[in-house]
Design an enzyme around this catalytic site. Structure first.
Site, short mmCIF file in Angstrom:
data_model
loop_
_atom_site.label_atom_id
_atom_site.label_comp_id
_atom_site.label_asym_id
_atom_site.label_seq_id
_atom_site.Cartn_x
_atom_site.Cartn_y
_atom_site.Cartn_z
N GLU A 167 31.27 37.57 36.10
CA GLU A 167 31.94 37.56 37.41
C GLU A 167 31.54 39.03 38.23
O GLU A 167 30.94 39.99 37.59
CB GLU A 167 33.35 37.86 37.22
CG GLU A 167 34.07 36.38 38.11
CD GLU A 167 34.00 36.14 39.54
OE1 GLU A 167 33.55 37.07 40.34
OE2 GLU A 167 34.42 35.42 40.08
N ASN A 215 40.09 34.64 48.01
CA ASN A 215 39.14 34.97 46.93
C ASN A 215 38.05 36.06 47.43
O ASN A 215 38.20 37.12 47.46
CB ASN A 215 38.47 33.84 46.10
CG ASN A 215 38.28 33.75 44.73
OD1 ASN A 215 37.76 34.73 44.61
ND2 ASN A 215 38.70 33.02 43.92
N ASP A 256 33.75 30.63 45.55
CA ASP A 256 34.03 31.71 44.90
C ASP A 256 33.97 33.17 45.63
O ASP A 256 34.20 33.42 46.52
CB ASP A 256 34.04 31.82 43.38
CG ASP A 256 34.74 32.69 42.46
OD1 ASP A 256 35.15 33.77 43.12
OD2 ASP A 256 35.03 32.50 41.45
N ASN A 298 41.35 40.44 43.16
CA ASN A 298 40.11 39.68 42.62
C ASN A 298 39.08 39.86 43.12
O ASN A 298 37.80 40.11 42.34
CB ASN A 298 40.38 38.08 43.15
CG ASN A 298 39.70 37.28 42.51
OD1 ASN A 298 39.95 36.81 41.25
ND2 ASN A 298 38.53 36.68 43.08
#
Length: 296
Positions: free
Chosen positions: A33, A177, A231, A119
Site C-alpha cells: 500500500e 479513502n 482505493d 489511511n
C-alpha cells in the site's frame, strides 16, 4: 488491443504505449500500500500494512525494510521539504520522519478525541496535509491495534503543520479513502470504499470544488468504479485521474470519461508517479510493487 492495455478510447495511448511492459519490482509483502516516489535517491517507499513494516525499493539496492514495526503505516507522501509524512493506523496519527530518522507525531486528535486510523494523505502546495480517516485500523484484522472509535464519523481533514490547526473539511462520506488534487488544486478527488463493509456500500470517486484553498463544496460523483474499489487515486500532470480497481488501474479524463485500463495481475491498492524523468507509474497490488513507463 494488447493484453496489458485495455483501451476504451484511443486517447489512452497519449499516456501509455500499447506496447508498454508492466514490471514486477518486488513481491515479498503481505499487503502492499501507499507508495511514494522519493526524487532525492530515486527510490520508492511503500507500506506492507499487514506485515507491519515500511519498505524501500531502488534500482541500486533492490528491496529492503526501513521500519519494523511500522505501527501499520498505510499512505505515504512527501512534504514540501522532502520529508516523508505517513498515515499510521496503529498510532491513529499522521507522522513525519525527521532528518534525524525520528518519527514525529504531527496530529492524532480532533476536538480532543483520537482519530480513527488515518489511511491516505496528500500534501497541498501551501504545505497543508489533507487526509482520510476511516476506521479500518480499528475494524480490520492485521491493519491496526483495534480500539474504540472516538470520532462521530469517517472524515477528511485539513491539517496545517505550521499552526497545528485541524479542520474536518468533508464529513458526509461513509468511508473516505484515497484522495488527490487536480494540478491547479481547484478540485479535490476522494474515493469512498464503504462497499468493503456492506454489499450496498459505495465504490465511487467524488469530486469537490476547493474553496479559497482551505475548504470544499459543490461535490458530485466523478466516477463509479467496477470491479472492486477505487482505493488509491492519483492525478497525472496532464490532469487525468488514475484509480485503482480490482483488476487494473483505470484512467479518466478530467471530465470523467474512462479512457481504459492498465491490467494488473493482483488487486490494486495504490499508485504514484515518479522516476528520474517523472514518466513511471508505480503500483502497489496484493503482495507486490509494479512499475510501467508512461509517455508523458
Amino acid at each position: 488491443m494488447s493484453d496489458l492495455i485495455h483501451a476504451y478510447n484511443s486517447q489512452i495511448y497519449d499516456l501509455v504505449s500499447a506496447h508498454a511492459t508492466l514490471h514486477k519490482l518486488a513481491s515479498n509483502a503481505q499487503h502492499s500500500e501507499g507508495p511514494v516516489y522519493v526524487p532525492a535517491d530515486n527510490s520508492v517507499i511503500w507500506s506492507d500494512v499487514s506485515g507491519n513494516r515500511l519498505l524501500r525499493w531502488s534500482p541500486e539496492d533492490g528491496v529492503r525494510t526501513i521500519r519494523t514495526p511500522s505501527h501499520y503505516q498505510n499512505g505515504n507522501a512527501l512534504d514540501r521539504e522532502g520529508r516523508l509524512v505517513s498515515c499510521s493506523h496503529g498510532q491513529r496519527a499522521i507522522l513525519r520522519r525527521e532528518p534525524s530518522g525520528e518519527w514525529k507525531v504531527l496530529v492524532d486528535r480532533y476536538q480532543g478525541n483520537r482519530l480513527n486510523s488515518p489511511n491516505d494523505l496528500v500534501v497541498k502546495q501551501d504545505g497543508s496535509i489533507w487526509f482520510s480517516d476511516p476506521p479500518f485500523g480499528l475494524t480490520q484484522p492485521k491493519e491496526g491495534y483495534g480500539g474504540a472509535q472516538e470520532q462521530a464519523g469517517s472524515f477528511v481533514y485539513r491539517f496545517d503543520p505550521e499552526t497545528g490547526s485541524i479542520t474536518a473539511v468533508i464529513q458526509e462520506m461513509e468511508r473516505p479513502n484515497g484522495l488527490a488534487f487536480s494540478p491547479d488544486e481547484k478540485t479535490l478527488y476522494v474515493s469512498d470504499t464503504s462497499q468493503v463493509n456492506y454489499p450496498q456500500g459505495h465504490h465511487y470517486i467524488r469530486a469537490y470544488e476547493v474553496i479559497e484553498g482551505k475548504s470544499v463544496g459543490n461535490a458530485h460523483v466523478f466516477a463509479v468504479i467496477n470491479p472492486g474499489q477505487p482505493d488509491g487515486i492519483k492525478v497525472h500532470r496532464w490532469g487525468h485521474l488514475f484509480t485503482t480497481s480490482a483488476d487494473s488501474i483505470q484512467i479518466y479524463t478530467p471530465t470523467g470519461l474512462c479512457l481504459g485500463k492498465i491490467r494488473v495481475p493482483e488487486v490494486c491498492t495504490n499508485l504514484t508517479f515518479g522516476g528520474t524523468e517523472g514518466k513511471h507509474l508505480f503500483i502497489t497490488a496484493g503482495r507486490s510493487l509494479y512499475a510501467i513507463e508512461m509517455r508523458g
